[in-house]
Design an enzyme around this catalytic site. Sequence first.
Site, PDB file in Angstrom:
ATOM      1  N   CYS A 191      -3.895   0.786  -2.335  1.00  0.00           N
ATOM      2  CA  CYS A 191      -3.812  -0.484  -1.575  1.00  0.00           C
ATOM      3  C   CYS A 191      -2.975  -1.409  -2.886  1.00  0.00           C
ATOM      4  CB  CYS A 191      -5.273  -0.933  -1.831  1.00  0.00           C
ATOM      5  SG  CYS A 191      -6.834  -0.495  -0.770  1.00  0.00           S
ATOM      6  N   GLU A 251      -3.096  -4.444  -2.757  1.00  0.00           N
ATOM      7  CA  GLU A 251      -3.359  -5.560  -4.554  1.00  0.00           C
ATOM      8  C   GLU A 251      -3.537  -4.547  -5.753  1.00  0.00           C
ATOM      9  OE1 GLU A 251      -4.456  -4.079  -1.174  1.00  0.00           O
ATOM     10  OE2 GLU A 251      -6.094  -6.232  -0.517  1.00  0.00           O
ATOM     11  N   CYS A 283     -10.551  -4.379   0.093  1.00  0.00           N
ATOM     12  CA  CYS A 283     -11.548  -3.958   0.141  1.00  0.00           C
ATOM     13  C   CYS A 283     -11.987  -4.347  -0.904  1.00  0.00           C
ATOM     14  CB  CYS A 283     -10.690  -2.469   0.328  1.00  0.00           C
ATOM     15  SG  CYS A 283      -9.833  -1.993  -1.250  1.00  0.00           S
ATOM     16  N   CYS A 299     -10.889  -2.972  -4.144  1.00  0.00           N
ATOM     17  CA  CYS A 299      -9.267  -4.391  -4.806  1.00  0.00           C
ATOM     18  C   CYS A 299     -10.378  -5.236  -5.735  1.00  0.00           C
ATOM     19  CB  CYS A 299      -8.861  -4.202  -3.372  1.00  0.00           C
ATOM     20  SG  CYS A 299      -7.493  -2.948  -3.222  1.00  0.00           S
ATOM     21  N   GLU A 343      -0.041   5.633   0.719  1.00  0.00           N
ATOM     22  CA  GLU A 343      -0.710   6.679   0.877  1.00  0.00           C
ATOM     23  C   GLU A 343      -0.415   7.333   0.450  1.00  0.00           C
ATOM     24  OE1 GLU A 343      -0.545   5.675   5.044  1.00  0.00           O
ATOM     25  OE2 GLU A 343      -2.133   3.626   4.842  1.00  0.00           O
ATOM     26  N   ASN A 380       1.061  -0.793  -0.547  1.00  0.00           N
ATOM     27  CA  ASN A 380       0.203  -0.196  -0.137  1.00  0.00           C
ATOM     28  C   ASN A 380       0.891   1.307  -0.199  1.00  0.00           C
ATOM     29  OD1 ASN A 380       1.113  -0.687   3.110  1.00  0.00           O
ATOM     30  ND2 ASN A 380      -0.632   0.432   3.461  1.00  0.00           N
TER      31      ASN A 380
HETATM   32  N1  THU Z   1      -5.285  -1.956   2.807  1.00  0.00           N
HETATM   33  C1  THU Z   1      -4.743  -2.377   1.124  1.00  0.00           C
HETATM   34  O1  THU Z   1      -3.608  -1.954   1.249  1.00  0.00           O
HETATM   35  N2  THU Z   1      -5.223  -3.574   1.526  1.00  0.00           N
HETATM   36  C2  THU Z   1      -6.342  -3.964   1.522  1.00  0.00           C
HETATM   37  O2  THU Z   1      -6.944  -4.988   1.655  1.00  0.00           O
HETATM   38  C3  THU Z   1      -7.299  -2.907   3.057  1.00  0.00           C
HETATM   39  C4  THU Z   1      -6.559  -1.717   3.472  1.00  0.00           C
HETATM   40  C5  THU Z   1      -4.533  -0.513   2.580  1.00  0.00           C
HETATM   41  C6  THU Z   1      -4.877   0.893   2.443  1.00  0.00           C
HETATM   42  C7  THU Z   1      -4.760   2.397   3.488  1.00  0.00           C
HETATM   43  O3  THU Z   1      -3.365   2.101   3.077  1.00  0.00           O
HETATM   44  C8  THU Z   1      -4.400   1.145   4.874  1.00  0.00           C
HETATM   45  O4  THU Z   1      -4.775  -0.002   4.318  1.00  0.00           O
HETATM   46  C9  THU Z   1      -5.352   1.275   5.668  1.00  0.00           C
HETATM   47  O5  THU Z   1      -6.865   1.628   5.342  1.00  0.00           O
END
Ligand code: THU
Length: 159
Positions: free
Chosen positions: A72, A74, A112, A115, A63, A61
């Site tokens: 994310c 994925e 999520c 994704c 940000e 991920n």
């Molecule tokens: N996140 C992911 O990378 N994948 C997921 O399946 C759930 C959430 C990340 C997004 C954000 O950077 C952090 O986790 C918190 O939500």
Amino acid sequence: MKELDFHMHVLVKQEDELTAEELQLVDEARRATYRSYAPYSHFSVGAAVELADRTIVSGSNQENAAYPSGLCAERTAVFYANSRYPDQPIRRLCIAARDTEGKFLQRPISPCGACRQVLLEAEQRAKNAIEVLLYGTDGVYIIRSIKDLLPLSFDKSFL
Ligand code: THU
């Protein structure tokens, strides 16, 4: 009136029950969590994608101070795989995550909704089921197809 039922099959394996290939993918996903950029959530996610020729690519991920601009793990991994190896269908995906204390989650991490939507299209593009491994220290959930994760989904067949 009629009813429709949708069923989902999940295989739950302990780490010592994984095949060598599965364990390798889990390892790549776990390793990818350490390359996450998560200064806001402090939640580090890693995704590893196995392609038809057994190449493994991973993503984490990423940000951003403008929160919705982040991505994310994925989608980072799948978009990278499809842009770097457009002719190699994706066969398997593994996700792992570490919490704000840096520990791997006990409960298998679940992708999520956004994704799942992207993964569904990757599966349709691959013309084959993409198996999903959701890693948790308590066990690994193995789901045989992205379709199972997104019943009644919207896809290009509606367009
Ligand atoms: N996140 C992911 O990378 N994948 C997921 O399946 C759930 C959430 C990340 C997004 C954000 O950077 C952090 O986790 C918190 O939500």
